[in-house]
Design a protein around this motif. Sequence first.
Motif, short mmCIF file in Angstrom:
data_model
loop_
_atom_site.label_atom_id
_atom_site.label_comp_id
_atom_site.label_asym_id
_atom_site.label_seq_id
_atom_site.Cartn_x
_atom_site.Cartn_y
_atom_site.Cartn_z
N ILE A 163 -9.69 1.05 -4.27
CA ILE A 163 -9.08 0.29 -3.16
C ILE A 163 -10.15 -0.22 -2.18
O ILE A 163 -10.24 -1.43 -1.94
N LEU A 222 -4.41 -1.63 -7.80
CA LEU A 222 -5.63 -0.87 -7.47
C LEU A 222 -5.21 0.55 -7.14
O LEU A 222 -4.26 0.75 -6.39
N TYR A 263 0.87 -1.18 0.00
CA TYR A 263 0.00 0.00 0.00
C TYR A 263 0.91 1.23 0.00
O TYR A 263 1.64 1.48 0.95
N LEU A 267 -10.22 -4.30 -2.70
CA LEU A 267 -9.10 -4.91 -1.99
C LEU A 267 -9.48 -6.12 -1.15
O LEU A 267 -8.79 -7.13 -1.16
N GLU A 301 -2.19 3.73 -3.79
CA GLU A 301 -2.07 2.62 -4.73
C GLU A 301 -1.79 1.33 -3.96
O GLU A 301 -1.03 1.33 -3.01
N ILE A 302 -2.42 0.26 -4.41
CA ILE A 302 -2.17 -1.09 -3.90
C ILE A 302 -1.56 -1.88 -5.04
O ILE A 302 -2.05 -1.83 -6.17
N VAL A 305 -8.53 6.74 2.42
CA VAL A 305 -8.30 5.30 2.40
C VAL A 305 -7.69 4.80 3.71
O VAL A 305 -7.86 3.64 4.08
#
Length: 134
Positions: free
Chosen positions: A119, A113, A45, A123, A105-106, A57
Motif C-alpha cells: 500500500i 493492494l 481502504y 498507492l 487492503e486497498i 499503514v
Amino acid sequence: MDKIIQFIIALFIVVAAGSVAYLVFFAPSAPTNVSLPVNDSIVYYFYGQGCPHCAKVEPFMENMTKEYPDVDIRMLEVWYNQTNQQIYTQVNAQAGISTPPGVPEIVIGKTVLVGDQDIPNKLEAYLRVIEKKK
C-alpha cells in the motif's frame, strides 16, 4: 456428585448446540441491500481495528487523504462493522476476488493492494492518476 457434573456438562452441550443451530438457521441475516458500482475513481481502504499491519499503514493513509482531498478515499473498518464487512466482500467480488485477502487492503476498481508494504509503495501512483481524471 459425578452425576451432577455430568448433567451440567450435558446441559451445557445441549444449550451450546441449540444456540449454534439458532444462529445458523433462524437468526436474521445482516441486510444485503448494499449495492456498489464498480468504480475506479473510488479508493476503498479496508482495515481492522487492532490490526498491527493496519496501524502501520494508518499514518500513510491519513497523509494521503490530506494530499489528495479531491480523491474519494473511503476508509472502512471491517473487523467489527457488519455493514463495512458486506461492502468489503462485495467490493472484492467486483474486483474478481472471491476470498478477500485480509487487511489492510486497498481496492480501486479491479486493482487490489494488500499489506503494509504494498500500500505505501504503490498507492500514491494510483491516486495521482485518479486526481488527473477529475
